[in-house]
Write an enzyme that holds these catalytic residues in place. Structure first.
Site, mmCIF file in Angstrom:
data_model
loop_
_atom_site.group_PDB
_atom_site.id
_atom_site.type_symbol
_atom_site.label_atom_id
_atom_site.label_comp_id
_atom_site.label_asym_id
_atom_site.label_seq_id
_atom_site.Cartn_x
_atom_site.Cartn_y
_atom_site.Cartn_z
ATOM 1 N N GLU A 109 4.088 13.121 -4.607
ATOM 2 C CA GLU A 109 3.429 13.036 -3.306
ATOM 3 C C GLU A 109 4.201 13.893 -2.295
ATOM 4 O OE1 GLU A 109 3.489 9.344 -0.870
ATOM 5 O OE2 GLU A 109 1.315 9.579 -0.816
ATOM 6 N N CYS A 148 -1.877 8.934 2.552
ATOM 7 C CA CYS A 148 -1.677 8.467 1.176
ATOM 8 C C CYS A 148 -2.921 8.740 0.328
ATOM 9 C CB CYS A 148 -1.335 6.990 1.161
ATOM 10 S SG CYS A 148 -2.421 5.999 2.172
ATOM 11 N N GLU A 207 0.886 -1.166 0.000
ATOM 12 C CA GLU A 207 0.000 0.000 0.000
ATOM 13 C C GLU A 207 0.916 1.207 0.000
ATOM 14 O OE1 GLU A 207 -1.839 2.943 0.669
ATOM 15 O OE2 GLU A 207 -2.436 2.318 2.697
HETATM 16 P P1 NAI Z 1 9.283 4.499 4.229
HETATM 17 O O1 NAI Z 1 8.546 3.792 3.158
HETATM 18 O O2 NAI Z 1 10.767 4.575 4.072
HETATM 19 O O3 NAI Z 1 8.968 3.800 5.639
HETATM 20 C C1 NAI Z 1 7.875 2.943 5.866
HETATM 21 C C2 NAI Z 1 8.345 1.732 6.660
HETATM 22 O O4 NAI Z 1 9.300 0.997 5.899
HETATM 23 C C3 NAI Z 1 9.053 2.071 7.973
HETATM 24 O O5 NAI Z 1 8.697 1.123 8.958
HETATM 25 C C4 NAI Z 1 10.519 1.925 7.615
HETATM 26 O O6 NAI Z 1 11.352 1.646 8.717
HETATM 27 C C5 NAI Z 1 10.460 0.743 6.676
HETATM 28 N N1 NAI Z 1 11.630 0.625 5.789
HETATM 29 C C6 NAI Z 1 12.432 1.608 5.313
HETATM 30 N N2 NAI Z 1 13.399 1.087 4.535
HETATM 31 C C7 NAI Z 1 13.218 -0.258 4.520
HETATM 32 C C8 NAI Z 1 13.898 -1.358 3.890
HETATM 33 N N3 NAI Z 1 14.983 -1.174 3.123
HETATM 34 N N4 NAI Z 1 13.413 -2.603 4.079
HETATM 35 C C9 NAI Z 1 12.328 -2.819 4.834
HETATM 36 N N5 NAI Z 1 11.662 -1.828 5.470
HETATM 37 C C10 NAI Z 1 12.085 -0.565 5.312
HETATM 38 O O7 NAI Z 1 8.637 5.936 4.370
HETATM 39 P P2 NAI Z 1 9.207 7.238 5.136
HETATM 40 O O8 NAI Z 1 10.694 7.346 4.879
HETATM 41 O O9 NAI Z 1 8.744 7.206 6.528
HETATM 42 O O10 NAI Z 1 8.445 8.426 4.393
HETATM 43 C C11 NAI Z 1 8.852 8.880 3.101
HETATM 44 C C12 NAI Z 1 7.663 9.179 2.222
HETATM 45 O O11 NAI Z 1 6.919 7.982 2.014
HETATM 46 C C13 NAI Z 1 6.639 10.139 2.784
HETATM 47 O O12 NAI Z 1 6.998 11.462 2.549
HETATM 48 C C14 NAI Z 1 5.397 9.761 2.010
HETATM 49 O O13 NAI Z 1 5.406 10.374 0.752
HETATM 50 C C15 NAI Z 1 5.531 8.266 1.849
HETATM 51 N N6 NAI Z 1 4.750 7.511 2.856
HETATM 52 C C16 NAI Z 1 3.552 6.931 2.491
HETATM 53 C C17 NAI Z 1 2.783 6.279 3.425
HETATM 54 C C18 NAI Z 1 1.469 5.666 3.080
HETATM 55 O O14 NAI Z 1 0.569 5.626 3.902
HETATM 56 N N7 NAI Z 1 1.298 5.108 1.910
HETATM 57 C C19 NAI Z 1 3.192 6.181 4.830
HETATM 58 C C20 NAI Z 1 4.475 6.767 5.105
HETATM 59 C C21 NAI Z 1 5.205 7.408 4.140
#
Ligand code: NAI
Ligand code: MG
Length: 496
Positions: free
Chosen positions: A398, A297, A262
């Site tokens: 985004e 999102c 997602e």
């Molecule tokens: P992210 O996608 O990096 O983090 C989400 C989760 O993935 C966290 O638990 C993080 O620790 C984990 N993660 C990070 N790198 C990983 C890896 N290599 N392998 C496995 N897990 C990993 O998102 P972040 O850095 O918090 O936010 C960046 C952007 O992502 C935001 O500005 C937004 O645009 C988007 N975002 C979208 C969301 C949604 O609801 N679809 C939620 C959060 C962020």
């Protein structure tokens, strides 16, 4: 204090939960003993520590989940469902506590967001807990001498990686169906919001057998990646950025395990000339998610307003956003809280600057909090951009902040084409009294969720998920449990 007694002092609770993971029914520190700070975005001050889990902790948690799997999978499905519903009842007794803690660690206002999220959480467990006996198979008319049937079986250990924006709800939508289907679970929380989900796990572990639901905190590469790579993890469900989603998907592909993703969105809202203006403005207020600092999102971040009502719509919307109060998330008067982290603050501020460089007019709304205690908080005043096209980067990428682009339109075919001209396809809305136009939009908009004259958020019983780069697979509803947390075994008994 017994773990189940509600504690509405979030500062105390954050201290009590500091430095811990939950593995095999017990709160334990990371093997390395390392921790990282959890920050209150409204003040910049530390409220506690999270255990910095690594590959070794992943190994311990997956081993516990693997050991718990056979008994959990063998339990009659309705019995599992009853335990999951019992978790919902326990959580329903902790709404205030969970709401206050999530407000403290994420900066989301208690009245408009955090308490709401905490109360919806319990509902997801009650909903899925009732679906245990829907894990049904089919009989197949294959051959009169052969009894041929299918049955639904759990996958094994499910790894869930969750983000910080709506951690309780997004976690519940993964683990409730996974557990009811007979899987055991290891969750990796987001660095920015590890404590409230740990509390939920602690409360649920007073009901569930040990090892069935485990909680890790740690960073993405150090803790999330080893979870995806672990040979005993049978499925990954992920919510977060497109960039990390690609990494997770690639890694899961090398192990050939199924993945649900997602990801992001840039959801269009189309306001037609005949729309009920007040209703559409209310819909924009709900859709833009400015009460969540736009950190959603599904946020309506591109609002296409018919040229004939554009200026009236802008004036009415700006007046409403101006009336929203920014401030301490724990204060009942607050509508809009703080941005989650310095990195997100910098990203959002950068986009606001970029929008002006791209020729947009920034209508900056509301007012910064004046309380000196909040002087170091991560505040961004909400911005409505006008005078931009759908080609601007702020209209394409985004932002995940309180920033929305208002774009004028005149021709229906053209606005549908612009709405679809995006790499994302998560959600879309149209506001009109014209049934023909409404129906045409529902058929032509490329999105996982299309709503007419309303802007409801995710519901437990409605399938939810995006097309294009917004994701892969669906969450919520019976369908998510059956298709994403079980496999279908075909059985043939030859009695000839
Ligand atoms: P992210 O996608 O990096 O983090 C989400 C989760 O993935 C966290 O638990 C993080 O620790 C984990 N993660 C990070 N790198 C990983 C890896 N290599 N392998 C496995 N897990 C990993 O998102 P972040 O850095 O918090 O936010 C960046 C952007 O992502 C935001 O500005 C937004 O645009 C988007 N975002 C979208 C969301 C949604 O609801 N679809 C939620 C959060 C962020
Ligand atoms: Mg990241």
């Amino acid at each position: 204090m017994p773990a189940t007694a509600p504690n509405t002092d979030p500062f105390q609770l954050a201290t009590d939960l500091s430095g811990l993971l939950l593995i095999d029914g017990a709160l334990v520190p990371a093997t390395s003993g390392k921790t990282f700070e959890v920050i209150n975005p409204a003040t910049g001050g530390a409220i506690g520590q999270a255990a910095d889990g690594d590959a070794e902790d992943v190994g311990r948690a997956v081993a516990a989940a693997r050991a718990a799997f056979p008994a959990w999978a063998a339990m009659p499905a309705r019995e599992r469902g009853k335990l999951v519903q019992e978790c919902g009842r326990v959580l329903a007794g902790h709404v205030e506590e969970l709401g206050r803690l999530i407000a403290l660690e994420t900066g989301k206002a208690l009245r408009t967001e955090s308490r709401v999220e905490a109360s919806v959480l319990a509902d997801v467990f009650v909903f899925y807990g009732g679906l245990g006996s829907e894990l049904k198979g089919e009989t197949v008319p294959f051959n009169p001498q052969m009894m041929t049937l299918t049955q639904r079986e759990p996958l094994g250990v499910v790894g869930a990686i969750i983000p910080w924006n709506v951690p309780l709800l997004l976690m519940a939508l993964k683990i409730a169906p996974a557990l009811v289907a007979g899987n055991t679970v290891v969750v990796k929380s987001a660095e920015e919001a590890p404590l409230t989900v740990l509390r939920v796990c602690q409360l649920m572990n007073t009901v569930l057998p040990k090892g069935v639901f485990n909680m890790l905190s740690g960073d993405g590469p150090g803790c999330g990646a080893p979870l995806v790579e672990h040979p005993d993890v049978a499925k990954i469900t992920f919510t977060g950025s497109v960039e990390t989603g690609r990494i997770v998907y690639t890694s899961a592909a090398t192990r050939l395990i199924p993945v649900t993703l997602e990801l992001g969105g840039k959801s269009p809202m189309i306001v037609c000339a005949d729309a009920d203006l007040e209703r559409a403005v209310n819909g924009a207020i709900a859709g833009m998610r400015f009460t969540r600092q736009g950190q959603s999102c599904t946020a309506a971040s591109r609002i296409f307003v018919h040229d004939s009502i554009h200026d009236a719509f802008l004036a009415a919307l700006k007046a409403r956003v101006d009336g929203m109060v920014m401030g301490d998330p724990l204060d009942e008067r607050t509508d809009i809280g703080a941005i989650i982290s310095p990195a997100q603050h910098e990203k959002v501020s950068g986009y606001i600057k970029l929008g002006e460089e791209e020729g947009g007019t920034a209508h900056v709304c509301s007012a910064l909090p004046t309380d000196p205690d909040l002087a170091r908080g991560l505040w961004v005043r909400p911005v409505l951009f006008t005078d931009l096209t759908n080609q601007a980067r702020v209209a394409r990428e985004e932002i995940f902040g309180p920033v929305t682009c208002l774009i004028r339109w005149t021709e229906f075919d053209d606005v549908i084409a612009q709405a679809n001209d995006s790499e994302y396809g998560l959600a879309a809305t149209i506001w009109t009294r014209d049934l023909k136009m409404a129906l045409a939009a529902t058929q032509r908009l490329q999105a996982g969720l299309v709503q007419v004259n309303q802007n409801l958020v995710v519901q437990p019983n409605l399938s939810y998920g995006g097309v294009k780069t917004s994701g892969l697979g669906k969450e919520a509803s019976l369908e998510a449990m059956l298709e994403h947390f079980t496999h279908k075994k075909t059985i043939i008994l030859n009695m000839g």
